[in-house]
Design a protein around this motif. Structure first.
Motif, mmCIF file in Angstrom:
data_model
loop_
_atom_site.group_PDB
_atom_site.id
_atom_site.type_symbol
_atom_site.label_atom_id
_atom_site.label_comp_id
_atom_site.label_asym_id
_atom_site.label_seq_id
_atom_site.Cartn_x
_atom_site.Cartn_y
_atom_site.Cartn_z
ATOM 1 N N THR A 1 0.828 -1.201 0.000
ATOM 2 C CA THR A 1 0.000 0.000 0.000
ATOM 3 C C THR A 1 0.865 1.255 0.000
ATOM 4 O O THR A 1 0.575 2.226 -0.710
ATOM 5 N N GLU A 2 1.946 1.253 0.775
ATOM 6 C CA GLU A 2 2.833 2.417 0.845
ATOM 7 C C GLU A 2 3.562 2.628 -0.474
ATOM 8 O O GLU A 2 3.715 3.767 -0.922
ATOM 9 N N ILE A 3 4.003 1.572 -1.113
ATOM 10 C CA ILE A 3 4.679 1.702 -2.408
ATOM 11 C C ILE A 3 3.705 2.269 -3.440
ATOM 12 O O ILE A 3 4.065 3.157 -4.225
ATOM 13 N N LYS A 4 2.494 1.792 -3.425
ATOM 14 C CA LYS A 4 1.475 2.306 -4.347
ATOM 15 C C LYS A 4 1.211 3.787 -4.075
ATOM 16 O O LYS A 4 1.120 4.597 -4.997
ATOM 17 N N ARG A 5 1.116 4.165 -2.794
ATOM 18 C CA ARG A 5 0.850 5.554 -2.419
ATOM 19 C C ARG A 5 1.972 6.469 -2.881
ATOM 20 O O ARG A 5 1.747 7.478 -3.545
ATOM 21 N N VAL A 6 3.208 6.115 -2.559
ATOM 22 C CA VAL A 6 4.328 6.982 -2.898
ATOM 23 C C VAL A 6 4.531 7.039 -4.421
ATOM 24 O O VAL A 6 4.921 8.077 -4.961
ATOM 25 N N SER A 7 4.233 5.970 -5.106
ATOM 26 C CA SER A 7 4.299 5.965 -6.568
ATOM 27 C C SER A 7 3.301 6.967 -7.142
ATOM 28 O O SER A 7 3.627 7.730 -8.061
ATOM 29 N N GLU A 8 2.117 6.976 -6.608
ATOM 30 C CA GLU A 8 1.070 7.910 -7.050
ATOM 31 C C GLU A 8 1.460 9.350 -6.731
ATOM 32 O O GLU A 8 1.392 10.231 -7.587
ATOM 33 N N VAL A 9 1.865 9.592 -5.492
ATOM 34 C CA VAL A 9 2.148 10.956 -5.036
ATOM 35 C C VAL A 9 3.378 11.535 -5.738
ATOM 36 O O VAL A 9 3.345 12.666 -6.220
ATOM 37 N N VAL A 10 4.458 10.768 -5.821
ATOM 38 C CA VAL A 10 5.686 11.278 -6.442
ATOM 39 C C VAL A 10 5.591 11.198 -7.962
ATOM 40 O O VAL A 10 5.827 12.185 -8.662
ATOM 41 N N GLY A 11 5.235 10.029 -8.461
ATOM 42 C CA GLY A 11 5.259 9.799 -9.904
ATOM 43 C C GLY A 11 4.157 10.462 -10.695
ATOM 44 O O GLY A 11 4.382 10.935 -11.804
ATOM 45 N N LYS A 12 2.978 10.529 -10.139
ATOM 46 C CA LYS A 12 1.838 11.059 -10.896
ATOM 47 C C LYS A 12 1.446 12.472 -10.473
ATOM 48 O O LYS A 12 1.109 13.295 -11.303
ATOM 49 N N GLY B 1 3.516 14.522 -8.813
ATOM 50 C CA GLY B 1 4.692 15.370 -8.899
ATOM 51 C C GLY B 1 5.160 15.965 -7.585
ATOM 52 O O GLY B 1 5.936 16.911 -7.565
ATOM 53 N N LYS B 2 4.716 15.412 -6.477
ATOM 54 C CA LYS B 2 5.164 15.894 -5.165
ATOM 55 C C LYS B 2 6.490 15.215 -4.848
ATOM 56 O O LYS B 2 6.553 14.234 -4.113
ATOM 57 N N ILE B 3 7.565 15.790 -5.391
ATOM 58 C CA ILE B 3 8.865 15.123 -5.377
ATOM 59 C C ILE B 3 9.561 15.136 -4.030
ATOM 60 O O ILE B 3 10.594 14.486 -3.875
ATOM 61 N N ASP B 4 9.012 15.842 -3.057
ATOM 62 C CA ASP B 4 9.597 15.813 -1.713
ATOM 63 C C ASP B 4 9.010 14.692 -0.853
ATOM 64 O O ASP B 4 9.484 14.448 0.254
ATOM 65 N N ILE C 1 14.099 7.325 -5.088
ATOM 66 C CA ILE C 1 13.336 8.537 -5.392
ATOM 67 C C ILE C 1 14.273 9.744 -5.404
ATOM 68 O O ILE C 1 14.256 10.545 -6.349
ATOM 69 N N SER C 2 15.082 9.885 -4.363
ATOM 70 C CA SER C 2 15.996 11.026 -4.268
ATOM 71 C C SER C 2 16.974 11.063 -5.445
ATOM 72 O O SER C 2 17.203 12.122 -6.041
ATOM 73 N N ASP C 3 17.560 9.902 -5.768
ATOM 74 C CA ASP C 3 18.530 9.838 -6.859
ATOM 75 C C ASP C 3 17.889 10.148 -8.207
ATOM 76 O O ASP C 3 18.545 10.685 -9.103
ATOM 77 N N THR C 4 16.617 9.815 -8.361
ATOM 78 C CA THR C 4 15.909 10.069 -9.607
ATOM 79 C C THR C 4 15.427 11.518 -9.691
ATOM 80 O O THR C 4 15.448 12.120 -10.757
ATOM 81 N N VAL C 5 15.031 12.066 -8.575
ATOM 82 C CA VAL C 5 14.490 13.430 -8.539
ATOM 83 C C VAL C 5 15.596 14.474 -8.647
ATOM 84 O O VAL C 5 15.410 15.531 -9.248
ATOM 85 N N ARG C 6 16.752 14.203 -8.074
ATOM 86 C CA ARG C 6 17.835 15.183 -8.023
ATOM 87 C C ARG C 6 18.159 15.809 -9.379
ATOM 88 O O ARG C 6 18.229 17.032 -9.489
ATOM 89 N N PRO C 7 18.363 15.028 -10.447
ATOM 90 C CA PRO C 7 18.659 15.656 -11.741
ATOM 91 C C PRO C 7 17.538 16.583 -12.223
ATOM 92 O O PRO C 7 17.811 17.623 -12.813
ATOM 93 N N THR C 8 16.310 16.217 -11.957
ATOM 94 C CA THR C 8 15.181 17.055 -12.360
ATOM 95 C C THR C 8 15.217 18.396 -11.645
ATOM 96 O O THR C 8 15.044 19.448 -12.272
ATOM 97 N N THR C 9 15.454 18.371 -10.341
ATOM 98 C CA THR C 9 15.490 19.625 -9.596
ATOM 99 C C THR C 9 16.695 20.467 -10.014
ATOM 100 O O THR C 9 16.611 21.700 -10.030
#
Length: 169
Positions: free
Chosen positions: A68-79, A81-84, A107-115
């Motif tokens: 459930t947590e993996i699904k939640r964070v996938s939705e929140v970060v991936g869809k 865009g709440k990258i924090d 997540i951090s390693d993937t988000v860092r280049p975007t930011t």
């Protein structure tokens, strides 16, 4: 998606009647196939049998909570865009805790280049052509593959833009 195990099921709980090993095996097969809703009833159990059923149920709940947590964070970060946002599994320990830490690191390693791209492009849009993307991580390792390429492209873009501005002025 609850799967019936044993001879009687009531509100998602598997009531163990007869051979406990057979009921546990069927419940484990459900877990293996991704059905974490399966629970063994502790009704009418005592001693080690009750403890086994309770422990099985705790493991099933942890699997369900993790999924459930993996699904939640996938939705929140991936869809959304709440990258924090990061994954959390309260009271986790051992490999559960390590898995959550690994997901958050991913997540951090993937988000860092975007930011970093946003920071440099935003600075360029405001006229600051001195900013660039660091091609090394905070621990001294170089960025790899697509992240490195992205950094090189953005840095090259800003450098060329700076050169163009200098030629025009």
């Amino acid at each position: 998606m609850s799967t019936e195990i044993g001879t009687y099921e009531s509100e998602g709980w598997i009531l163990i009647q007869g051979n406990m090993n057979e009921a546990i095996l069927r419940a484990l097969r459900c877990i293996r196939s991704g059905d974490f809703s399966v629970k063994l009833s502790t009704q009418d159990l005592e001693g080690i049998e009750k403890e086994v059923a309770e422990t099985f149920n705790e493991v099933a709940v942890m699997h369900q909570s993790f999924a459930t947590e993996i699904k939640r964070v996938s939705e929140v970060v991936g869809k959304e865009g709440k990258i924090d946002e990061r994954a959390s599994l309260p009271n986790s320990q051992g490999e559960w805790k390590e898995s959550i830490a690994n997901i958050n690191s991913l997540i951090s390693d993937t988000v860092r280049p975007t930011t970093e791209v946003v920071r440099v492009i935003e600075a360029a849009a405001k006229g600051d052509l001195t900013q660039s993307i660091a091609l090394e991580l905070h621990d001294g390792r170089s960025l790899n593959s697509q992240f490195y390429r992205l950094g090189e492209v953005v840095n090259s873009f800003v450098l060329q833009l700076n050169t163009l501005v200098c030629e025009v002025t």
